[in-house]
Design an enzyme around this catalytic site. Sequence first.
Site, PDB file in Angstrom:
ATOM      1  N   THR A 127       0.860  -1.190   0.000  1.00  0.00           N
ATOM      2  CA  THR A 127       0.000   0.000   0.000  1.00  0.00           C
ATOM      3  C   THR A 127       0.889   1.230   0.000  1.00  0.00           C
ATOM      4  O   THR A 127       1.664   1.449   0.929  1.00  0.00           O
ATOM      5  CB  THR A 127      -0.899   0.001   1.244  1.00  0.00           C
ATOM      6  OG1 THR A 127      -1.671  -1.189   1.205  1.00  0.00           O
ATOM      7  CG2 THR A 127      -1.817   1.205   1.269  1.00  0.00           C
ATOM      8  N   ARG A 163      -0.665  -5.660  16.081  1.00  0.00           N
ATOM      9  CA  ARG A 163      -0.251  -4.299  15.726  1.00  0.00           C
ATOM     10  C   ARG A 163      -1.435  -3.333  15.889  1.00  0.00           C
ATOM     11  O   ARG A 163      -2.529  -3.601  15.414  1.00  0.00           O
ATOM     12  CB  ARG A 163       0.291  -4.254  14.299  1.00  0.00           C
ATOM     13  CG  ARG A 163       1.703  -4.820  14.216  1.00  0.00           C
ATOM     14  CD  ARG A 163       2.189  -4.891  12.799  1.00  0.00           C
ATOM     15  NE  ARG A 163       1.509  -5.935  12.047  1.00  0.00           N
ATOM     16  CZ  ARG A 163       1.707  -6.168  10.757  1.00  0.00           C
ATOM     17  NH1 ARG A 163       2.546  -5.415  10.073  1.00  0.00           N
ATOM     18  NH2 ARG A 163       1.070  -7.150  10.148  1.00  0.00           N
ATOM     19  N   ARG A 184      -8.097  -9.064   3.841  1.00  0.00           N
ATOM     20  CA  ARG A 184      -8.062  -8.819   5.284  1.00  0.00           C
ATOM     21  C   ARG A 184      -7.257  -9.916   5.947  1.00  0.00           C
ATOM     22  O   ARG A 184      -7.260 -11.060   5.478  1.00  0.00           O
ATOM     23  CB  ARG A 184      -9.487  -8.868   5.865  1.00  0.00           C
ATOM     24  CG  ARG A 184     -10.363  -7.722   5.449  1.00  0.00           C
ATOM     25  CD  ARG A 184     -11.825  -8.085   5.649  1.00  0.00           C
ATOM     26  NE  ARG A 184     -12.167  -9.254   4.831  1.00  0.00           N
ATOM     27  CZ  ARG A 184     -13.291  -9.952   4.951  1.00  0.00           C
ATOM     28  NH1 ARG A 184     -14.177  -9.621   5.866  1.00  0.00           N
ATOM     29  NH2 ARG A 184     -13.541 -10.975   4.168  1.00  0.00           N
ATOM     30  N   GLU A 185      -6.602  -9.577   7.042  1.00  0.00           N
ATOM     31  CA  GLU A 185      -5.891 -10.604   7.790  1.00  0.00           C
ATOM     32  C   GLU A 185      -6.911 -11.576   8.368  1.00  0.00           C
ATOM     33  O   GLU A 185      -8.019 -11.186   8.727  1.00  0.00           O
ATOM     34  CB  GLU A 185      -5.102  -9.971   8.934  1.00  0.00           C
ATOM     35  CG  GLU A 185      -3.941  -9.151   8.430  1.00  0.00           C
ATOM     36  CD  GLU A 185      -3.131  -8.589   9.590  1.00  0.00           C
ATOM     37  OE1 GLU A 185      -2.869  -9.333  10.546  1.00  0.00           O
ATOM     38  OE2 GLU A 185      -2.774  -7.413   9.527  1.00  0.00           O
ATOM     39  N   CYS A 218      -3.244  -1.753   9.044  1.00  0.00           N
ATOM     40  CA  CYS A 218      -3.635  -0.995   7.846  1.00  0.00           C
ATOM     41  C   CYS A 218      -4.421   0.278   8.134  1.00  0.00           C
ATOM     42  O   CYS A 218      -4.009   1.363   7.723  1.00  0.00           O
ATOM     43  CB  CYS A 218      -4.432  -1.884   6.910  1.00  0.00           C
ATOM     44  SG  CYS A 218      -3.437  -3.206   6.238  1.00  0.00           S
ATOM     45  N   LYS A 260      -8.213  -8.016  16.052  1.00  0.00           N
ATOM     46  CA  LYS A 260      -9.542  -8.541  15.696  1.00  0.00           C
ATOM     47  C   LYS A 260      -9.442 -10.057  15.789  1.00  0.00           C
ATOM     48  O   LYS A 260      -8.337 -10.593  15.992  1.00  0.00           O
ATOM     49  CB  LYS A 260      -9.946  -8.108  14.283  1.00  0.00           C
ATOM     50  CG  LYS A 260      -9.038  -8.660  13.205  1.00  0.00           C
ATOM     51  CD  LYS A 260      -9.610  -8.388  11.829  1.00  0.00           C
ATOM     52  CE  LYS A 260      -8.807  -9.144  10.771  1.00  0.00           C
ATOM     53  NZ  LYS A 260      -9.341  -9.005   9.447  1.00  0.00           N
ATOM     54  N   PHE A 312      -6.534  -6.019  -1.408  1.00  0.00           N
ATOM     55  CA  PHE A 312      -7.619  -5.631  -0.495  1.00  0.00           C
ATOM     56  C   PHE A 312      -7.929  -6.701   0.543  1.00  0.00           C
ATOM     57  O   PHE A 312      -8.934  -6.625   1.232  1.00  0.00           O
ATOM     58  CB  PHE A 312      -8.886  -5.326  -1.298  1.00  0.00           C
ATOM     59  CG  PHE A 312      -8.696  -4.224  -2.310  1.00  0.00           C
ATOM     60  CD1 PHE A 312      -8.692  -2.895  -1.901  1.00  0.00           C
ATOM     61  CD2 PHE A 312      -8.500  -4.501  -3.649  1.00  0.00           C
ATOM     62  CE1 PHE A 312      -8.508  -1.870  -2.813  1.00  0.00           C
ATOM     63  CE2 PHE A 312      -8.316  -3.487  -4.570  1.00  0.00           C
ATOM     64  CZ  PHE A 312      -8.314  -2.169  -4.158  1.00  0.00           C
TER      65      PHE A 312
HETATM   66  C1  UDX Z   1      -8.152  -4.029   6.320  1.00  0.00           C
HETATM   67  C2  UDX Z   1      -9.092  -3.967   5.096  1.00  0.00           C
HETATM   68  O1  UDX Z   1     -10.373  -4.505   5.447  1.00  0.00           O
HETATM   69  C3  UDX Z   1      -8.496  -4.716   3.921  1.00  0.00           C
HETATM   70  O2  UDX Z   1      -9.320  -4.535   2.775  1.00  0.00           O
HETATM   71  C4  UDX Z   1      -7.094  -4.147   3.651  1.00  0.00           C
HETATM   72  O3  UDX Z   1      -6.490  -4.878   2.579  1.00  0.00           O
HETATM   73  C5  UDX Z   1      -6.246  -4.233   4.891  1.00  0.00           C
HETATM   74  O4  UDX Z   1      -6.876  -3.544   5.967  1.00  0.00           O
HETATM   75  P1  UDX Z   1      -7.566  -5.837   8.186  1.00  0.00           P
HETATM   76  O5  UDX Z   1      -6.681  -4.781   8.764  1.00  0.00           O
HETATM   77  O6  UDX Z   1      -7.059  -7.220   8.055  1.00  0.00           O
HETATM   78  O7  UDX Z   1      -8.075  -5.393   6.730  1.00  0.00           O
HETATM   79  O8  UDX Z   1      -8.851  -5.927   9.143  1.00  0.00           O
HETATM   80  P2  UDX Z   1     -10.388  -5.534   9.066  1.00  0.00           P
HETATM   81  O9  UDX Z   1     -11.186  -6.771   9.077  1.00  0.00           O
HETATM   82  O10 UDX Z   1     -10.687  -4.567   8.003  1.00  0.00           O
HETATM   83  O11 UDX Z   1     -10.565  -4.813  10.485  1.00  0.00           O
HETATM   84  C6  UDX Z   1      -9.800  -3.645  10.821  1.00  0.00           C
HETATM   85  C7  UDX Z   1     -10.169  -3.168  12.194  1.00  0.00           C
HETATM   86  O12 UDX Z   1     -11.489  -2.634  12.201  1.00  0.00           O
HETATM   87  C8  UDX Z   1     -10.176  -4.259  13.271  1.00  0.00           C
HETATM   88  O13 UDX Z   1      -9.629  -3.738  14.465  1.00  0.00           O
HETATM   89  C9  UDX Z   1     -11.636  -4.593  13.439  1.00  0.00           C
HETATM   90  O14 UDX Z   1     -11.938  -5.114  14.716  1.00  0.00           O
HETATM   91  C10 UDX Z   1     -12.268  -3.233  13.229  1.00  0.00           C
HETATM   92  N1  UDX Z   1     -13.658  -3.293  12.764  1.00  0.00           N
HETATM   93  C11 UDX Z   1     -13.964  -3.846  11.568  1.00  0.00           C
HETATM   94  C12 UDX Z   1     -14.657  -2.722  13.547  1.00  0.00           C
HETATM   95  O15 UDX Z   1     -14.389  -2.183  14.638  1.00  0.00           O
HETATM   96  N2  UDX Z   1     -15.936  -2.732  13.082  1.00  0.00           N
HETATM   97  C13 UDX Z   1     -16.286  -3.296  11.881  1.00  0.00           C
HETATM   98  O16 UDX Z   1     -17.474  -3.278  11.537  1.00  0.00           O
HETATM   99  C14 UDX Z   1     -15.271  -3.870  11.102  1.00  0.00           C
END
Ligand code: UDX
Length: 424
Positions: A77, A303, A110-111, A236, A296, A108
């Site tokens: 990114t 991180r 997600r982990e 991210c 999550k 895009f």
């Molecule tokens: C994110 C993007 O979703 C992904 O498209 C990109 O490539 C990388 O960054 P990721 O960091 O793996 O992915 O996690 P994600 O599932 O998006 O959650 C990010 C954070 O938001 C977490 O802390 C999660 O708990 C929080 N979250 C997510 C919420 O608090 N509420 C939600 O409704 C969704």
Amino acid sequence: MPIFEDHLPALLARHRDRSIAFTTDLASGVTRCEAIFIAVGTPQGDTGAADLSYVEAVVSEIARAISGYKVIVEKSTVPVYTNEWIRRVLHRHGVDPASFDVVSNPEFLREGTAIIDFLHPDRIVVGAANERSADVLRRIYEPLTGGAYYNQPGALPGPCSVEHPAKLLVTSAQSAEIIKHASNAFLALKISFINAVANLAETVDADIEDIAIGMGLDSRIGPRFLRAGLGYGGSCFPKDVAAFHWVAQQRGVNFQLLQEVRKINETQKDIFFNKVLSALWTLRGKRLAALGLAFKGDTDDIRESPAIDLIKRLLEAGATVTAYDPAAMERSKAVLPPSDKLHYASDLYAAAKDADAVLILTDWKEFATIDLVRLNQAVRFPIVIDGRNLYKPQDMFENGFTYVSVGRTASYQAQQGKPRSAVL
Ligand code: UDX
């Protein structure tokens, strides 16, 4: 496997030394390949800007090894115009402009669900300056865009299929770079928005879960990323919101909205800390069970984890914390300062033993299906403070818990352990 990621160990075992090989010899990799994906880290620097030194370092190495036409693909990114910088670095190293193209192909996934997200993407974005380089990427993704993968024996199931294969969008490199930053910033905005609405809902006895359903049913809004909680974390969102804001500032564009997204997220963590405080009155000497360390569920990544942040604050305030996470305990031990006030438990009930309160900090499935009778027996006081809204307040109340969550009225047992009607 250095990270916890569903399907990855099996896939690696299947393809290792057949269709995937590892080397530390960059030059031999470059020589043998038609496309070179750069997937190095782009951490946040002091100013909020992404630190691109790893990208530059790898591009300089590629420059020394290049022979014949190569497509250099930015997968990391990166801020808009990084493709241009990569081009300039290659020129500086004397690489013939005709022997490479730089393409942006943001990721895009997600982990925790990375493999399924990759194989069943909502879209594949290719930012290319010409058809020649775009075609190389089209060929790479052909099994997904043509649908052949989904018919293959052993294909992992997901939303895409032969009838509905992955879509590929070709744009300019700058547009592709912005699509990535703007998408992450928009998702973070959705979360901060619902968190701000949750704070409002609490003050008027509304229920954020009902509000999110009601909003999400509008197809223009959609139901996803509307889960209120103790704030977003991970490698991210925090970094990309800051980096996107920095890009806008550099270009003289007022994008103050992104600052607000970040501020709401920071405040959300303070609000949750204050909830713990007001449920327990004082923290010094209190025993708290912390369920979850990862940012999550379904990942061992800590991180920018709101859970880690909160535990640090609780320890500073004099509480004793017993933490449990299905996957992230080892990583946490490396960042949480060792202390006689911090313990790790082998399961959630052991963490909850004799606790003055149980805090739910990560949305692991395991934490959504707790045996509430067993939990009630384990704790000293039946108080659950849920930063992920994994339970219905009424169910918790009926099981004898004082239950505090996000964007919903807290239900206090009038007398601990004996359910009576909810009092505010
Ligand atoms: C994110 C993007 O979703 C992904 O498209 C990109 O490539 C990388 O960054 P990721 O960091 O793996 O992915 O996690 P994600 O599932 O998006 O959650 C990010 C954070 O938001 C977490 O802390 C999660 O708990 C929080 N979250 C997510 C919420 O608090 N509420 C939600 O409704 C969704």
